[in-house]
Enzyme design. Structure first.
Site, PDB file in Angstrom:
ATOM      1  N   THR A   1     -16.842   0.399   3.037  1.00  0.00           N
ATOM      2  CA  THR A   1     -15.418   0.526   3.381  1.00  0.00           C
ATOM      3  C   THR A   1     -15.083   2.016   3.453  1.00  0.00           C
ATOM      4  O   THR A   1     -15.943   2.876   3.218  1.00  0.00           O
ATOM      5  CB  THR A   1     -14.518  -0.104   2.294  1.00  0.00           C
TER       6      THR A   1
ATOM      7  N   LYS B   1     -12.821   0.545 -14.753  1.00  0.00           N
ATOM      8  CA  LYS B   1     -13.273  -0.757 -14.243  1.00  0.00           C
ATOM      9  C   LYS B   1     -13.744  -1.672 -15.379  1.00  0.00           C
ATOM     10  O   LYS B   1     -13.584  -2.895 -15.306  1.00  0.00           O
ATOM     11  CB  LYS B   1     -14.372  -0.562 -13.199  1.00  0.00           C
TER      12      LYS B   1
ATOM     13  N   ASP C   1       0.866  -1.188   0.000  1.00  0.00           N
ATOM     14  CA  ASP C   1       0.000   0.000   0.000  1.00  0.00           C
ATOM     15  C   ASP C   1       0.896   1.229   0.000  1.00  0.00           C
ATOM     16  O   ASP C   1       2.113   1.106   0.218  1.00  0.00           O
ATOM     17  CB  ASP C   1      -0.915   0.000   1.253  1.00  0.00           C
TER      18      ASP C   1
ATOM     19  N   TYR D   1     -14.564   6.508 -13.714  1.00  0.00           N
ATOM     20  CA  TYR D   1     -14.267   5.315 -12.902  1.00  0.00           C
ATOM     21  C   TYR D   1     -14.737   4.079 -13.662  1.00  0.00           C
ATOM     22  O   TYR D   1     -14.045   3.050 -13.705  1.00  0.00           O
ATOM     23  CB  TYR D   1     -15.009   5.464 -11.567  1.00  0.00           C
TER      24      TYR D   1
ATOM     25  N   VAL E   1       1.104   1.547  -6.779  1.00  0.00           N
ATOM     26  CA  VAL E   1       0.863   0.600  -7.870  1.00  0.00           C
ATOM     27  C   VAL E   1       1.043   1.210  -9.262  1.00  0.00           C
ATOM     28  O   VAL E   1       1.037   0.501 -10.264  1.00  0.00           O
ATOM     29  CB  VAL E   1      -0.547  -0.042  -7.765  1.00  0.00           C
TER      30      VAL E   1
END
Ligand code: NAD
Length: 253
Positions: A192, A161, A39, A157, A66
């Site tokens: 989350t 995806k 992370d 987004y 990443v």
């Protein structure tokens, strides 16, 4: 306790709690996997490492953005050096820049694409040789229901995806002969930290959105983690190039 025995798994974006990466890490640890958790949030990752080590799991944590291609190679090499191979990659790290296109800058677009799709390209490209050397493996790429349906404010987004979804199918075909499976996982609304902005901006609306899910509530991270566990394990040995939707019935409407 043994569904991932002797498997070495890399999970990106594992620091957030509550978060999907954390829930996946806990579930994998319960099933005996050796874990490489990464992370950009090293404070959060240290807490996750402490929790998992207390469970008796073998864990290596590494700082990783990443988007950084070279860092990917270092993470893969460290996994192989520490644990002797690589069996599972969960490309989980992601961000959700959600706003109408009129408010989307080019910089926002680039960031959304870099973190949510360019990263998946790097991760797969770098992990596959190590998986081949290990006799095969399973890649789980985190997509979203936003890949499957147009949602206002979620269009960019959604591009990323949807890219993850079709990219996963291509990888599955390119590497079936190597014993590497590759699938995309499509969560709906899961409670989350990624939901914090929506929760803070309009709590009543946030609650209403949860209640609009056919199952009557948002999902728990553990409910997604169980599905990732299935795809990562040998129980899913004939499952490749497909998508698993985990959304409490949202897409059935
Ligand atoms: N929660 C949901 O409702 C939901 C729904 C569909 C898809 N998803 C996807 O699931 C994945 C995990 O989401 P979550 O809900 O756990 O989010 P989260 O915000 O709780 O956790 C995301 C984690 O990714 C890390 N991260 C962000 N940018 C990074 C980078 N450049 N490099 C490395 N790590 C980085 C963050 O530090 C954080 O620990 C994401 O890909 C997200 O798009 C989530």
């Amino acid at each position: 306790m043994s569904r991932l025995l002797n498997k070495v798994a890399i999970i990106t974006g594992a620091a957030s709690n509550p978060g999907l990466g954390h829930a996946i890490a806990v579930r994998f640890a319960e099933e005996g996997a050796k874990l490489v958790l990464t992370d950009i949030d090293m404070v959060g990752l240290a807490a996750v490492e402490k929790e998992l080590t207390a469970m008796g799991a073998e864990v290596l944590t590494m700082e990783q953005n990443v988007v950084d291609e070279n860092r990917w190679q270092e993470v893969i090499d460290a996994a192989v050096e520490r644990f002797g191979g690589l069996s599972v990659l969960v490309n989980n790290a992601g961000i959700a820049l959600m706003r109408p296109i009129s408010e989307y800058s080019t910089a926002d677009y680039d960031l959304q694409m870099d973190v949510n799709i360019r990263s998946v390209f790097f991760g797969c490209k770098k992990a596959i040789p190590a998986m081949i050397a290990s006799g095969g493996g399973s890649i789980v790429n985190m997509s979203s229901v936003a890949a499957l349906r147009g949602i206002p404010g979620v269009s960019v987004y959604g591009i990323a995806k949807a890219g993850v979804q079709i990219f996963s199918k291509g990888i599955a075909l390119e590497h079936a002969a190597d014993g590497i499976r590759c699938n995309s996982l499509h969560p709906g609304l899961i409670d989350t930290n990624i939901q914090n902005d929506a929760r803070r901006d309009n709590y009543d609306e946030f609650v209403k959105i949860g209640e609009s899910v056919p199952w009557g509530r948002m999902g728990f991270p553990e409910e997604v983690a169980n599905c990732v566990l299935f795809l990562a394990s040998d129980e899913a040995n004939y499952v490749t190039g497909t998508e698993l939707v985990v959304d409490g019935g949202l897409m059935a409407k």
